[in-house]
Design an enzyme around this catalytic site. Structure first.
Site, PDB file in Angstrom:
ATOM      1  N   CYS A 222     -13.942  -5.547  55.825  1.00  0.00           N
ATOM      2  CA  CYS A 222     -13.856  -6.430  56.995  1.00  0.00           C
ATOM      3  C   CYS A 222     -14.363  -7.847  56.735  1.00  0.00           C
ATOM      4  O   CYS A 222     -13.953  -8.783  57.382  1.00  0.00           O
ATOM      5  CB  CYS A 222     -14.626  -5.824  58.164  1.00  0.00           C
ATOM      6  SG  CYS A 222     -16.415  -5.820  57.942  1.00  0.00           S
TER       7      CYS A 222
ATOM      8  N   CYS B 185     -11.624  10.352  51.750  1.00  0.00           N
ATOM      9  CA  CYS B 185     -10.899   9.375  50.924  1.00  0.00           C
ATOM     10  C   CYS B 185     -11.885   8.657  50.004  1.00  0.00           C
ATOM     11  O   CYS B 185     -11.503   8.128  48.978  1.00  0.00           O
ATOM     12  CB  CYS B 185     -10.147   8.371  51.796  1.00  0.00           C
ATOM     13  SG  CYS B 185     -11.151   7.026  52.438  1.00  0.00           S
TER      14      CYS B 185
ATOM     15  N   CYS C 282     -15.434   4.693  51.933  1.00  0.00           N
ATOM     16  CA  CYS C 282     -16.663   4.261  52.615  1.00  0.00           C
ATOM     17  C   CYS C 282     -17.907   4.752  51.890  1.00  0.00           C
ATOM     18  O   CYS C 282     -19.010   4.303  52.185  1.00  0.00           O
ATOM     19  CB  CYS C 282     -16.683   4.817  54.033  1.00  0.00           C
ATOM     20  SG  CYS C 282     -16.893   6.619  54.061  1.00  0.00           S
TER      21      CYS C 282
ATOM     22  N   LYS D  18     -28.355  -2.644  77.711  1.00  0.00           N
ATOM     23  CA  LYS D  18     -27.207  -3.182  77.001  1.00  0.00           C
ATOM     24  C   LYS D  18     -26.086  -2.157  77.140  1.00  0.00           C
ATOM     25  O   LYS D  18     -26.217  -1.026  76.667  1.00  0.00           O
ATOM     26  CB  LYS D  18     -27.566  -3.385  75.522  1.00  0.00           C
ATOM     27  CG  LYS D  18     -26.423  -3.907  74.718  1.00  0.00           C
ATOM     28  CD  LYS D  18     -26.828  -4.210  73.300  1.00  0.00           C
ATOM     29  CE  LYS D  18     -25.640  -4.812  72.579  1.00  0.00           C
ATOM     30  NZ  LYS D  18     -25.857  -5.021  71.180  1.00  0.00           N
TER      31      LYS D  18
ATOM     32  N   GLN E  18       2.028   6.882  50.927  1.00  0.00           N
ATOM     33  CA  GLN E  18       2.142   8.287  51.279  1.00  0.00           C
ATOM     34  C   GLN E  18       3.490   8.905  50.884  1.00  0.00           C
ATOM     35  O   GLN E  18       3.725  10.073  51.134  1.00  0.00           O
ATOM     36  CB  GLN E  18       1.900   8.461  52.783  1.00  0.00           C
ATOM     37  CG  GLN E  18       0.457   8.178  53.178  1.00  0.00           C
ATOM     38  CD  GLN E  18       0.197   8.320  54.655  1.00  0.00           C
ATOM     39  OE1 GLN E  18      -0.295   7.397  55.279  1.00  0.00           O
ATOM     40  NE2 GLN E  18       0.514   9.458  55.243  1.00  0.00           N
TER      41      GLN E  18
ATOM     42  N   PHE F 144      -3.648   8.167  57.122  1.00  0.00           N
ATOM     43  CA  PHE F 144      -3.407   8.567  58.519  1.00  0.00           C
ATOM     44  C   PHE F 144      -2.005   8.201  59.001  1.00  0.00           C
ATOM     45  O   PHE F 144      -1.804   7.942  60.184  1.00  0.00           O
ATOM     46  CB  PHE F 144      -4.444   7.952  59.462  1.00  0.00           C
ATOM     47  CG  PHE F 144      -5.858   8.017  58.945  1.00  0.00           C
ATOM     48  CD1 PHE F 144      -6.485   9.250  58.811  1.00  0.00           C
ATOM     49  CD2 PHE F 144      -6.542   6.874  58.571  1.00  0.00           C
ATOM     50  CE1 PHE F 144      -7.774   9.331  58.317  1.00  0.00           C
ATOM     51  CE2 PHE F 144      -7.830   6.945  58.077  1.00  0.00           C
ATOM     52  CZ  PHE F 144      -8.453   8.173  57.949  1.00  0.00           C
TER      53      PHE F 144
ATOM     54  N   GLU G 293      -4.021  17.400  61.027  1.00  0.00           N
ATOM     55  CA  GLU G 293      -3.774  16.720  62.290  1.00  0.00           C
ATOM     56  C   GLU G 293      -4.067  17.539  63.553  1.00  0.00           C
ATOM     57  O   GLU G 293      -4.573  17.011  64.533  1.00  0.00           O
ATOM     58  CB  GLU G 293      -2.313  16.237  62.324  1.00  0.00           C
ATOM     59  CG  GLU G 293      -2.056  15.160  61.304  1.00  0.00           C
ATOM     60  CD  GLU G 293      -0.575  14.922  61.085  1.00  0.00           C
ATOM     61  OE1 GLU G 293      -0.097  13.834  61.394  1.00  0.00           O
ATOM     62  OE2 GLU G 293       0.102  15.837  60.588  1.00  0.00           O
TER      63      GLU G 293
HETATM   64  C1  LIG Z   1     -21.575  -7.238  62.964  1.00  0.00           C
HETATM   65  C2  LIG Z   1     -22.454  -8.074  63.851  1.00  0.00           C
HETATM   66  C3  LIG Z   1     -22.923  -7.530  65.019  1.00  0.00           C
HETATM   67  C4  LIG Z   1     -23.725  -8.291  65.865  1.00  0.00           C
HETATM   68  N1  LIG Z   1     -24.165  -7.733  67.027  1.00  0.00           N
HETATM   69  C5  LIG Z   1     -24.933  -8.464  67.863  1.00  0.00           C
HETATM   70  C6  LIG Z   1     -25.400  -7.921  69.069  1.00  0.00           C
HETATM   71  O1  LIG Z   1     -25.137  -6.760  69.370  1.00  0.00           O
HETATM   72  N2  LIG Z   1     -26.156  -8.703  69.883  1.00  0.00           N
HETATM   73  C7  LIG Z   1     -26.474  -9.973  69.545  1.00  0.00           C
HETATM   74  O2  LIG Z   1     -27.165 -10.631  70.306  1.00  0.00           O
HETATM   75  N3  LIG Z   1     -26.054 -10.515  68.403  1.00  0.00           N
HETATM   76  C8  LIG Z   1     -25.292  -9.795  67.558  1.00  0.00           C
HETATM   77  N4  LIG Z   1     -24.862 -10.338  66.388  1.00  0.00           N
HETATM   78  C9  LIG Z   1     -25.251 -11.712  66.055  1.00  0.00           C
HETATM   79  C10 LIG Z   1     -26.432 -11.729  65.100  1.00  0.00           C
HETATM   80  O3  LIG Z   1     -27.595 -11.364  65.762  1.00  0.00           O
HETATM   81  C11 LIG Z   1     -26.538 -13.113  64.554  1.00  0.00           C
HETATM   82  O4  LIG Z   1     -25.388 -13.285  63.730  1.00  0.00           O
HETATM   83  C12 LIG Z   1     -27.770 -13.355  63.724  1.00  0.00           C
HETATM   84  O5  LIG Z   1     -28.929 -13.153  64.435  1.00  0.00           O
HETATM   85  C13 LIG Z   1     -27.728 -14.789  63.219  1.00  0.00           C
HETATM   86  O6  LIG Z   1     -28.777 -14.986  62.309  1.00  0.00           O
HETATM   87  P1  LIG Z   1     -28.517 -15.574  60.867  1.00  0.00           P
HETATM   88  O7  LIG Z   1     -29.821 -15.695  60.209  1.00  0.00           O
HETATM   89  O8  LIG Z   1     -27.524 -14.814  60.137  1.00  0.00           O
HETATM   90  O9  LIG Z   1     -27.937 -16.980  61.270  1.00  0.00           O
HETATM   91  P2  LIG Z   1     -26.930 -17.849  60.414  1.00  0.00           P
HETATM   92  O10 LIG Z   1     -25.596 -17.264  60.488  1.00  0.00           O
HETATM   93  O11 LIG Z   1     -27.496 -18.104  59.079  1.00  0.00           O
HETATM   94  O12 LIG Z   1     -26.972 -19.171  61.268  1.00  0.00           O
HETATM   95  C14 LIG Z   1     -26.387 -19.186  62.540  1.00  0.00           C
HETATM   96  C15 LIG Z   1     -26.501 -20.579  63.126  1.00  0.00           C
HETATM   97  O13 LIG Z   1     -27.848 -20.819  63.428  1.00  0.00           O
HETATM   98  C16 LIG Z   1     -28.295 -22.022  62.839  1.00  0.00           C
HETATM   99  N5  LIG Z   1     -29.698 -21.802  62.497  1.00  0.00           N
HETATM  100  C17 LIG Z   1     -30.220 -20.738  61.834  1.00  0.00           C
HETATM  101  N6  LIG Z   1     -31.565 -20.862  61.791  1.00  0.00           N
HETATM  102  C18 LIG Z   1     -31.871 -22.001  62.448  1.00  0.00           C
HETATM  103  C19 LIG Z   1     -33.085 -22.674  62.748  1.00  0.00           C
HETATM  104  N7  LIG Z   1     -34.273 -22.185  62.375  1.00  0.00           N
HETATM  105  N8  LIG Z   1     -33.020 -23.821  63.439  1.00  0.00           N
HETATM  106  C20 LIG Z   1     -31.828 -24.345  63.838  1.00  0.00           C
HETATM  107  N9  LIG Z   1     -30.659 -23.766  63.564  1.00  0.00           N
HETATM  108  C21 LIG Z   1     -30.683 -22.607  62.889  1.00  0.00           C
HETATM  109  C22 LIG Z   1     -27.349 -22.241  61.665  1.00  0.00           C
HETATM  110  O14 LIG Z   1     -27.206 -23.604  61.384  1.00  0.00           O
HETATM  111  C23 LIG Z   1     -26.060 -21.666  62.177  1.00  0.00           C
HETATM  112  O15 LIG Z   1     -25.371 -22.627  62.921  1.00  0.00           O
HETATM  113  C24 LIG Z   1     -24.069  -9.617  65.510  1.00  0.00           C
HETATM  114  C25 LIG Z   1     -23.597 -10.151  64.314  1.00  0.00           C
HETATM  115  C26 LIG Z   1     -22.792  -9.394  63.494  1.00  0.00           C
HETATM  116  C27 LIG Z   1     -22.286  -9.998  62.220  1.00  0.00           C
HETATM  117  S1  FES Z   2     -14.249   9.131  53.510  1.00  0.00           S
HETATM  118 FE1  FES Z   2     -12.551   7.886  54.074  1.00  0.00          FE
HETATM  119  S2  FES Z   2     -13.455   6.314  55.239  1.00  0.00           S
HETATM  120 FE2  FES Z   2     -15.099   7.680  54.856  1.00  0.00          FE
HETATM  121  S1  FES Z   3     -16.701  -5.594  54.073  1.00  0.00           S
HETATM  122 FE1  FES Z   3     -18.744  -6.161  54.337  1.00  0.00          FE
HETATM  123  S2  FES Z   3     -19.367  -5.081  56.127  1.00  0.00           S
HETATM  124 FE2  FES Z   3     -17.221  -4.764  56.023  1.00  0.00          FE
END
Ligand SMILES: Cc1cc2nc3c(=O)[nH]c(=O)nc-3n(C[C@H](O)[C@H](O)[C@H](O)COP(=O)(O)OP(=O)(O)OC[C@H]3O[C@@H](n4cnc5c(N)ncnc54)[C@H](O)[C@@H]3O)c2cc1C
Ligand code: FES
Ligand code: FES
Length: 1312
Positions: A122, A162, A165, A444, A791, A822, A1265
């Site tokens: 992904c 498969c 994962c 939530k 397949q 699938f 299936e």
């Molecule tokens: C698969 C997935 C599921 C998620 N599920 C949820 C969820 O259920 N609920 C939820 O609330 N969130 C969710 N998120 C969001 C996730 O919490 C945020 O992506 C994460 O907290 C961002 O932190 P990071 O360190 O990766 O930020 P980065 O991606 O590194 O930065 C994000 C932004 O913040 C800025 N930044 C970072 N630190 C600072 C700082 N100290 N000061 C100023 N700017 C700053 C960066 O410039 C950038 O613009 C999800 C994300 C993913 C990928």
């Molecule tokens: S064994 Fe196929 S996705 Fe997990």
């Molecule tokens: S390929 Fe990285 S989490 Fe899906």
């Protein structure tokens, strides 16, 4: 993760005790030498494999893990004197300074180092298949936590089907066990909230991994073994680069790595007006991909000042670089260590954080990054924002203008109004001064138990005087997320509640009224409806109030305050094995797949894991963004700037040279409608491939494809759903009505005393296999070598023959293994294989394509959406007499595939008269296709709902009604026996009484239970051969086995090997499975319909028998000879030791299927009626699999199919843009498939004993299936619970109907 991971008490001073474990989704993983050793049988265990060390350890000095595009720069060590470097597997790699800052660690490891142990799917941190473990030195404390990468194997526990994962699961488990070696079973289950498996149903994975838990009662493996291979010695001190750039990208992008807050602010002063991006975890790019592109990247992980933790009497200060995981652990400890009133809320804060994102994101993403997402995208339902705003947190910000001299402080609401250019969040203050009356609650509500963003989230913070009628003593804080971009605090409700008693019904009603008056949820295509979120908002407020005042409420009502606390899963697999334990007599025994160990160790090669070659090109589709439309032209100016860009291939390049039509050659030409490989002019659906970009790497091809401009002229409004197609009468084909029994079904219906009619709308379902669509083509002397997960190799050869205008003997299709099919790797694999072949033939170079998830979801065909109308009637004895079906089947833009036409519409229940009319409906979407149980998956749901409706109308208990109409044994294979056995095994009657009691005792929690039967016709009407080619090596007696099916996790290979071992009387380990190859087993049949395994097994038996016959005389003459000695003599005697076994399925004169795969099931669900959230508490399944060839494999198929069905009926939802027709649910963020936490908490699978199936090859029954058809029981079990609630509330009795999938939105209604 529980607080047990943090042991030292927190001091009210700067203190750091952080986990240094880093996961790298989309980075790397690899499964070199695994853990411990195990036992045999079905039990969970691990094994040791040291064959091919894919990857052991990544040492990251700047400790910068970025998701999902972890850049290599973040991971390398830099000094001013030398080139940057990175350690992988204890080996140092130099990285040039002009290396692209946007290159992900995953790209580096897979493409540069050719380490393919870790997979990629992904690139959004949403699937976990790329998880790795890394070692680094903490920038603030200097502590090293060495985390070697290892593999615990799921192989022998049937945890790998498969296998795509599996490395990700192993890495998640291993990494977290290193961090938390005393994890409980529940904690171990929680490790996998970021991992998706589409095959297994998770049960065997959880069971295998839980053997490591401290409360497991048995040891699963030896963690000490893992220390070997660790390269902790290579972790140097944290190096930084000050304000100088350390790398420069293809567009001149720069990467900086400051080491102090001062350096950071200096840089920000310099970059203030530029397009820069601070990077901590970079996880936000998994959510908002477009945000991730910048000219300057500033890594802030190495700024020690941002890791502050300071606790005083009044507040807890948290540095902005603390990850969500750090907070989770810290808050739990502060709440537990110091039981003072004002700290208690942090316990709930911590629990809530467990529901945010997934382990990998929580450990890499910082809270400040999360808040910045909310600032940039105010509509984002940030959990951090909601929690912090309700707590009254203050955010501290330093500005580059004054070098951080005067740190500004903002309330959360004010923070959202800030212009953050040139500024950095440094910390936040969380108040700890609340009094004893403080009550904090947060919720939530999500489409999936874990790793899903909220439909709506909320946090409430009130102070009450419990001695005085729970009167609100202060101004409460009520904060919602997911309402709209402007609404956060429910200000009017906050005002209203002041000084009011929460146990006064009028107050509660008044508060909800005020709340509803100020809520105006936005209409957003991918969000749940405004009405749903409005109901949820008021129900959550009510839920919170019930919790605050629970001591003053009747016990039954306080059930409304509870939230689901997922129990650890328990499971049972009940089957009999053939008695012999000799390795040479494996038929009927639960033998693990020979290839499973390689899969879990990252050694198994999928098509895209082949090492890249120097002259190889990579392709990416340019997809239409709207339809219907006319294609006018392309612009490649920007795309050409991407380093590595090679060329654009369009339909014009195909003209005259190739047949631009990948319609399957198996569809008779007079019926076949053209399916263009690349659009010539008419764009039929958004997502249709328009062109192919070729480049020197997949990353460059993907990037350049996104930069190709397309001139399209939309020619109409797209039809994007079956309901719309019905409304617009978009019928493309209407076969004649089919009837069974009476010619006049209408008369039969009318003549019965009890009649019903209704409608069901069912959404489509994506395959969502973990291995994306891919193909790799090499032009060579013999023609084209086409490596593709497919397949049906022969169907592809026939289609390619026509497309490429070349003889079939020049087209060699090889399918090594499939990472989940699938049904999706039939026609869709034709498309990508044809495209790749054409590209390779034009370029005369090897070409490979591996689609991004978004491309895959956009162009992918799916299980069709359906609108079903039914009529049914029962007689006075409650016997089903007649049914009539109108099936509106969505075919997409072409009618080539009609996946429902031959589906029988009775399911285990006798219906003497019925008719069905199918109308194929055209939509402007990809063509519909086969998905596990095509046709039956929807018809079993429809039939169950019909039976449910009839039982309701007849006033009968639904379970008794169904039993009353069940086929007799003999009519339909052991139904009566299985039903009565399951009544006992699942203790149905006693549990129904318990459920009744539970429902009486709980106002807002209700349970429901239902049972049904499945009868799945297995057709043998193929007329094409299944083949197995065996060779015996005379030198040692080892055997190679090439079958004509496609191994995609269903265990076809191991079953064939078992058959051969049994027939030749040799040890199973002597047999090696080889890739399916169209030049070895040509003219083969499709792998689909669940029966390919038994057919290939029969072919394998046939091949083995040929060899036995040739050896007969020799054997009789040398009875004492071992197998190697015997075959050695055979070679000397000139006996041919290769044989092709053939089995051709036919229906033996039957009109419909040859036999039925049958089963019965019982499902119990519990629903929280205030939120619509549910738990599938217990599932019992009995399947008749005839004589199981491998019960371990069959159990896995049953569990996997059931859970995939849960996704279809309860969860998986696609949404299309009404204007462009574009699929808006093309990511892991929007398209939710079940994860481990969604699976039944008690999952019991029984294989019917002492049975056989003489009608089938090998006397077995197809199993891949049919079990999906029992999963609709989840729908009716939930329905029972909702009915119980309605009945208790005195609501009018009426039959409930819901559209599918049955998401909480469909049945969660306002409380009152
Ligand atoms: C698969 C997935 C599921 C998620 N599920 C949820 C969820 O259920 N609920 C939820 O609330 N969130 C969710 N998120 C969001 C996730 O919490 C945020 O992506 C994460 O907290 C961002 O932190 P990071 O360190 O990766 O930020 P980065 O991606 O590194 O930065 C994000 C932004 O913040 C800025 N930044 C970072 N630190 C600072 C700082 N100290 N000061 C100023 N700017 C700053 C960066 O410039 C950038 O613009 C999800 C994300 C993913 C990928
Ligand atoms: S064994 Fe196929 S996705 Fe997990
Ligand atoms: S390929 Fe990285 S989490 Fe899906």
């Amino acid at each position: 993760m529980s607080s047990s991971t943090l042991t030292a008490p927190l001091q009210p001073r700067l203190r750091l005790r952080l986990s240094h474990l880093v996961y790298f989704p989309c980075a790397y993983g690899g499964l070199p030498y695994p853990v411990g050793c195990g036992k045999s049988g079905l039990g969970p265990r691990v094994f040791v494999s040291r064959k091919r060390r894919q990857l052991v350890c990544v040492c990251l000095c700047p400790a910068s893990a970025a998701l999902p595009n972890c850049s290599v720069q973040q991971s390398m060590e830099i000094s001013t004197h030398q080139e940057p470097f990175i350690y992988v597997n204890d080996k140092r790699y130099e990285i040039t300074r002009d290396c692209d800052p946007e290159m992900s660690l995953n790209d580096f490891l897979r493409d540069t180092l050719n380490l393919k142990g870790t997979k990629v799917m992904c690139r959004e941190a949403g699937c976990g298949c790329c998880t790795v473990c890394a070692v680094y030195k903490h920038p603030a404390t200097g502590e090293i936590e060495s985390k070697p990468v290892n593999s615990a194997s799921l192989a022998d526990g049937f945890g790998s089907q498969c296998g795509y994962c599996s490395p990700g699961f192993v890495m998640s488990a291993y990494s977290q066990l290193r961090d938390n070696p005393k994890a409980t079973k529940l904690e171990v289950e929680h490790f996998f909230d970021g991992n998706i498996c589409r095959c297994t149903g998770y049960r065997p994975i959880l069971d295998s991994m839980k053997s490591f838990a401290c409360d497991a009662g048995k040891a699963g493996g030896c963690l000490e073994d893992l220390e070997r291979g660790c390269c902790r010695s290579q972790v140097g001190k944290v190096p930084t680069s000050g304000v100088a750039a350390i790398a420069r990208g293809w567009k001149g992008q720069k990467f900086y790595n400051p080491g102090t807050l001062k350096e950071l602010l200096t840089l920000l002063g310099r970059l203030r007006n530029d397009n820069y991006r601070l990077v901590f975890g970079n996880t936000s790019s998994g959510v908002f991909k477009e945000d991730a592109i910048a000219d300057h990247y500033v890594n802030i992980r190495n700024v020690p000042e941002l890791y502050k933790i300071e606790e005083t009497e009044a507040s807890l200060e948290i540095g902005s670089n603390l990850t969500l995981h750090d907070l989770l652990v810290l808050f739990a400890r502060v709440a537990n260590d110091n039981k003072q009133a004002g700290r208690a809320y942090l316990g709930q804060f911590s629990r809530h954080l467990q529901q945010v994102a997934n382990q990998a994101v929580r450990r890499n993403g910082c809270w400040a990054g999360n808040l910045m997402l909310k600032l940039a995208h105010p509509e984002f339902p940030s959990d951090l924002f909601v929690l912090m705003a309700a707590s009254g947190a203050i955010v501290k910000v330093a500005d580059s203008i004054d070098g951080g001299a005067a740190v500004q402080e903002y309330t959360m609401t004010d923070f959202l109004r800030q212009d953050m250019r040139g500024r950095v969040v440094t910390s936040a203050l969380l108040p700890l001064s609340g009094g004893v009356g403080q009550r904090f609650g947060s919720f939530k509500i999500t489409p999936r138990a874990l790793n899903a963003h909220a439909y709506l989230n909320a946090a409430f913070n009130v102070s009450v005087d419990s001695a005085n009628g729970y009167t609100v003593t202060d101004r409460p804080r009520i904060v919602y997320g997911g309402v709209c971009d402007k609404f956060n605090h429910a200000v009017k409700t906050e005002n209203y509640l002041q000084n009011k008693s929460l146990i006064d019904q009028e107050t509660v009603n008044g508060a909800i009224k005020v709340l509803e008056s100020e809520l105006n949820p936005a209409e957003e295509a991918t969000w749940s409806s405004p009405q749903h979120r409005r109901s949820l908002a008021s129900n959550l407020l009510y839920k919170f109030i019930l919790g605050v005042a629970s001591a003053a409420l009747p016990a039954a009502d306080s059930s409304g305050a509870q939230v689901f606390v997922r129990r650890v899963q328990s499971a049972e697999q009940d089957f009999e094995q053939e008695p012999s334990e000799l390795p040479s007599a494996p038929l009927g025994r639960a033998c693990p797949k020979p290839e499973a160990r390689g899969q879990t160790a990252g050694e198994a090669q999928y098509v895209n894991d082949a090492p890249s070659r120097s002259n190889e090109l990579f392709g990416a589709f340019v997809l239409a963004q709207e339809a219907p439309a006319k294609l006018k032209g392309f612009g490649t100016e920007e795309a050409e700037q991407v380093p590595g860009y090679d060329r654009l291939i369009t339909a014009k390049d195909l003209e005259g040279r190739y047949d631009n039509n990948y319609v399957s050659a198996l569809i008779p030409p007079q019926f076949a409608q053209t399916e263009e490989i690349l659009v010539t002019t008419e764009v039929r659906y958004a997502g249709q491939p328009l062109a192919i970009v070729l480049a020197k790497s997949q990353r460059a091809a993907d990037r350049a494809a996104a930069l190709v401009t397309v001139d399209l002229e939309q020619t109409g409004e797209p039809i994007t759903s079956v309901a719309e197609a019905v409304a617009k009468a978009s019928v493309v084909m209407e076969p004649p009505v089919e009837t069974v029994g009476s010619e006049d079904v209408a008369k039969e219906l009318d003549s019965q005393p009890c009649r019903i009619e209704g409608q069901i709308v069912v959404n489509e379902q994506a395959h969502f296999f973990m291995e994306s669509l891919t193909a790799s083509v090499t032009p060579c002397e013999e023609g084209l070598l086409i490596s593709v997960p497919h397949q049906w190799a022969d169907a592809l050869v026939m289609t390619l023959r026509r497309v490429l205008r070349r003889p079939a003997n020049e087209l060699r299709v090889v399918t090594p293994r499939i990472g989940g099919g699938f049904g999706g790797k039939l026609i869709m694999s034709d498309l990508i294989a044809c495209a790749t072949c054409v590209a390779a033939d034009i370029a005369q170079q090897p070409v490979r394509m591996y689609l991004t998830l978004a491309s895959n979801m956009q162009l992918a065909m799916k299980r069709p959406g359906m609108l079903l109308r039914y009529k049914g009637a029962v007689n006075a004895e409650g016997k089903l007499r007649a049914a009539d079906w109108e099936i509106n089947n969505e075919v997409g833009y072409t009618v080539n595939m009609q996946t429902s036409s031959s589906t029988p519409w009775t399911w285990g229940y006798r219906c003497p008269n019925y008719s069905f009319r199918i109308r194929h409906m055209r939509t402007d979407k990809p063509e519909s296709t086969f998905v596990r149980g095509p046709g039956p998956a929807v018809s079993s749901l429809a039939n169950l709902l019909l039976m449910d409706h009839l039982a309701f109308e007849a006033g009968m208990d639904p379970i008794e009604f169904k039993f009353n109409n069940l086929y007799k044994d003999g009519d339909g294979d052991n139904f009566q026996r299985m039903w009565s056995e399951l009544l006992q095994l699942a203790d149905i009657e006693a549990r129904r009484k318990e459920i009744e009691e539970f429902n009486k005792a709980n106002t807002f929690r209700k349970r429901g239970l239902d049972m049904t039967a499945v009868s799945y016709q297995i057709g043998y009407d193929r007329g094409r051969p299944s083949q197995v080619y065996l060779t015996v090596q005379g030198s040692d007696g080892s055997v190679t086995l090439t079958h004509s099916g496609a191994e995609m996790g269903q265990g076809l290979g191991v079953k064939c090997a078992q058959a051969v071992a049994a027939k030749l009387n040799i040890d199973l380990t002597l047999i090696k499975l080889k890739p399916t190859d169209s030049h070895v087993t040509p003219n083969n049949d499709v792998t689909g319909g669940s029966s390919t395994s038994e057919w290939n097994c029969q072919a394998a038996v046939n091949a083995a028998e040929q060899i036995n016959q040739r050896l007969e005389t020799l054997r009789a003459a040398n009875p004492q000879d071992s197998w190697p000695a015997l075959v050695g003599k055979a070679v000397s005697a000139g006996i041919c030791l290769a044989a092709m076994g053939v089995f051709t399925a036919d229906n033996a004169g039957r009109k419909a299927g040859r036999y039925c795969s049958t089963g019965v099931g019982a499902v119990e669900a519990e629903v929280d009626v205030l939120t619509g959230l549910y738990e599938i508490r217990r599932v019992d399944i009995t399947m008749d699999v005839g004589r199981s060839i491998n019960p371990g494999v069959d159990i896995g198929q049953i569990e996997g199919a059931f859970v995939m069905g849960m996704g279809y009926y309860l969860m998986e939802r696609t949404v299309y843009d009404a204007d462009s027709g574009r699929n808006l649910t093309d990511s892991t963020w929007e398209y939710k498939v079940p994860q481990a936490a969604d699976t039944p908490r008690d999952f019991r699978v029984h294989i019917l004993k002492s049975t056989s199936n003489p009608a089938a090859a090998m006397s077995t029954k197809a199993i891949g299936e049919p079990p999906i058809c029992l999963a609709p029981l989840c729908v009716t079990a939930i329905k029972r619970a909702v009915e119980a609630y309605r009945e208790a509330r005195g609501k009018p009795r009426r039959h409930l109907t819901f559209d599918m999938p049955l998401t909480p939105e469909r049945y969660c209604k306002p409380r009152i």
